[in-house]
Design a protein around this motif. Structure first.
Motif, PDB file in Angstrom:
ATOM      1  N   UNK A  68       0.919  -1.151  -0.041  1.00 18.61           N
ATOM      2  CA  UNK A  68      -0.045   0.049  -0.261  1.00 18.61           C
ATOM      3  C   UNK A  68       0.719   1.139  -0.164  1.00 18.61           C
ATOM      4  N   UNK A  69       1.796   1.252   0.909  1.00 18.96           N
ATOM      5  CA  UNK A  69       2.864   2.431   0.716  1.00 18.96           C
ATOM      6  C   UNK A  69       3.706   2.636  -0.518  1.00 18.96           C
ATOM      7  N   UNK A  70       4.045   1.496  -1.228  1.00 13.88           N
ATOM      8  CA  UNK A  70       4.796   1.724  -2.448  1.00 13.88           C
ATOM      9  C   UNK A  70       3.484   2.387  -3.374  1.00 13.88           C
ATOM     10  N   UNK A  71       2.459   1.603  -3.556  1.00 15.83           N
ATOM     11  CA  UNK A  71       1.488   2.293  -4.454  1.00 15.83           C
ATOM     12  C   UNK A  71       0.995   3.632  -4.269  1.00 15.83           C
ATOM     13  N   UNK A  72       0.932   4.119  -2.828  1.00 14.35           N
ATOM     14  CA  UNK A  72       0.622   5.351  -2.521  1.00 14.35           C
ATOM     15  C   UNK A  72       1.559   6.415  -2.928  1.00 14.35           C
ATOM     16  N   UNK A  73       3.051   5.929  -2.698  1.00 15.80           N
ATOM     17  CA  UNK A  73       3.977   6.973  -2.913  1.00 15.80           C
ATOM     18  C   UNK A  73       4.378   7.162  -4.335  1.00 15.80           C
ATOM     19  N   UNK A  74       4.103   6.028  -5.332  1.00 16.48           N
ATOM     20  CA  UNK A  74       4.468   6.039  -6.806  1.00 16.48           C
ATOM     21  C   UNK A  74       3.121   7.154  -7.358  1.00 16.48           C
ATOM     22  N   UNK A  75       2.006   6.821  -6.890  1.00 16.29           N
ATOM     23  CA  UNK A  75       0.765   7.383  -7.182  1.00 16.29           C
ATOM     24  C   UNK A  75       0.753   8.758  -7.010  1.00 16.29           C
ATOM     25  N   UNK A  76       1.261   9.346  -5.895  1.00  7.97           N
ATOM     26  CA  UNK A  76       1.299  10.611  -5.507  1.00  7.97           C
ATOM     27  C   UNK A  76       2.353  11.389  -6.313  1.00  7.97           C
ATOM     28  N   UNK A  77       3.668  10.900  -6.211  1.00 12.80           N
ATOM     29  CA  UNK A  77       4.575  11.628  -6.811  1.00 12.80           C
ATOM     30  C   UNK A  77       4.265  11.835  -8.197  1.00 12.80           C
ATOM     31  N   UNK A  78       3.605  10.612  -9.093  1.00 13.92           N
ATOM     32  CA  UNK A  78       3.656  10.889 -10.264  1.00 13.92           C
ATOM     33  C   UNK A  78       2.240  11.623 -10.659  1.00 13.92           C
ATOM     34  N   UNK A  79       1.488  11.649  -9.958  1.00 12.14           N
ATOM     35  CA  UNK A  79       0.272  12.857 -10.177  1.00 12.14           C
ATOM     36  C   UNK A  79       0.737  14.020  -9.954  1.00 12.14           C
ATOM     37  N   UNK A  80       1.409  14.265  -8.751  1.00 10.89           N
ATOM     38  CA  UNK A  80       2.021  15.708  -8.530  1.00 10.89           C
ATOM     39  C   UNK A  80       2.688  16.143  -9.709  1.00 10.89           C
ATOM     40  N   UNK A  81       3.750  15.401 -10.368  1.00  9.74           N
ATOM     41  CA  UNK A  81       4.565  15.722 -11.268  1.00  9.74           C
ATOM     42  C   UNK A  81       3.786  15.735 -12.736  1.00  9.74           C
ATOM     43  N   UNK A  82       2.908  15.223 -12.848  1.00  8.04           N
ATOM     44  CA  UNK A  82       2.108  15.396 -14.102  1.00  8.04           C
ATOM     45  C   UNK A  82       1.363  16.638 -14.114  1.00  8.04           C
ATOM     46  N   UNK A 139       8.065   6.406 -12.013  1.00 10.88           N
ATOM     47  CA  UNK A 139       7.315   7.738 -11.897  1.00 10.88           C
ATOM     48  C   UNK A 139       7.480   8.646 -13.358  1.00 10.88           C
ATOM     49  N   UNK A 140       8.664   8.686 -13.918  1.00  5.20           N
ATOM     50  CA  UNK A 140       8.847   9.262 -15.063  1.00  5.20           C
ATOM     51  C   UNK A 140       8.166   8.970 -16.188  1.00  5.20           C
TER      52      UNK A 140
END
Length: 272
Positions: A68-82, A139-140
């Motif tokens: 859950x932590x992995x999914x959350x971090x990847x999702x949050x950082x990806x969305x913020x950068x997008x 993420x990139x």
């Protein structure tokens, strides 16, 4: 005649609703049954075979907190950068009226027609050469694949913002960076919410790209954990279905909390 049409529409709607809801019903109901209870009665309610041990074991074997932590971090950082890159790109494309900006926008639109399967093998091969087969590289990659739709949504909304607001900010001494982040970006809130919701749901549920990029168990997201969990417990459907329910809960809760913003933001971005 109108009454008959309404009745027919209602009947068709009910049938479609049953077809769409039935898989979720079967997964949820059978996740509370023992293995014996599932095979004896798949459709019925748990009854005497009711148990919560399935969720306890599935939670432990899924290593849910870590995944859950992995999914959350990847999702949050990806969305913020997008959001950061696509909002700025769309603003410059709208305000820079030239053949080049029009061509770039058309390229963003056309890239949505290219299926991921057409580029996944060269992408992974290139990522391996530059050591990006890890969560940072993932993420990139999400930035690249999420840019097209996000730019289109922002582009449609920014055209509705009067340019005079930005000119007034420039007269007051704001540079382009300040004009965008202080004046323009707050006005993009409806579209920003829509972009964040759509990309969050896509990234959270994505399986194929993480499977190609992530090569360590400690980096695995929830969809990856579910894939290997089903492989290990495919014969123990009680545990597999309980694990599936646990994996669905976060994104279902997120969608129910944010669904009213999705259509609102899309309509505003397209109409304006």
């Amino acid at each position: 005649m109108k009454k008959k049409n309404k009745i027919c529409t209602a009947i068709v709607s009910i049938i479609l609703a049953i077809l769409f809801i039935s898989p979720f019903y079967l997964v949820l109901v059978n996740s509370f049954k023992t293995q014996k209870g599932i095979f004896s009665d798949v459709i019925g309610l748990p009854g005497e075979s009711f148990t919560l041990n399935n969720y306890v074991e599935a939670f432990k074997h899924l290593d849910f907190i870590k995944s859950f932590t992995n999914s959350l971090l990847i999702t949050v950082f990806s969305v913020v950068i997008i959001i950061i890159f696509t909002s700025m790109a769309a603003w410059m494309l709208v305000r820079t009226k030239s053949k080049v900006s029009t061509f770039i926008f058309l390229m963003f639109s056309a890239s949505m027609l290219i299926p991921f399967q057409a580029v996944m093998l060269p992408l992974v091969a290139m990522a391996g050469k530059i050591h990006l087969l890890n969560p940072v590289g993932l993420v990139f990659m999400y930035l690249g694949f999420g840019t097209s739709l996000s730019v289109i949504l922002y582009h449609g909304f920014i055209k509705s913002i009067p340019k005079e607001i930005e000119e007034a900010a420039a007269i007051d001494g704001c540079n382009k960076f300040q004009t965008f982040w202080i004046i323009v970006f707050p006005l993009l809130k409806p579209t920003t919410v829509t972009v964040s919701i759509l990309n969050s749901m896509w990234i959270w549920n994505d399986f194929l790209l993480p499977q190609l990029v992530i090569n360590r168990p400690e980096w695995q997201t929830i969809p990856l954990k579910m894939f290997y969990f089903f492989g290990e417990y495919s014969k123990r459907w009680n545990l597999a279905l309980a694990g599936l329910v646990i994996a669905m809960i976060p994104i279902v809760v997120f969608y129910l909390a944010m669904q009213k913003y999705i259509i609102k933001g899309i309509v505003q971005g397209s109409v304006k």
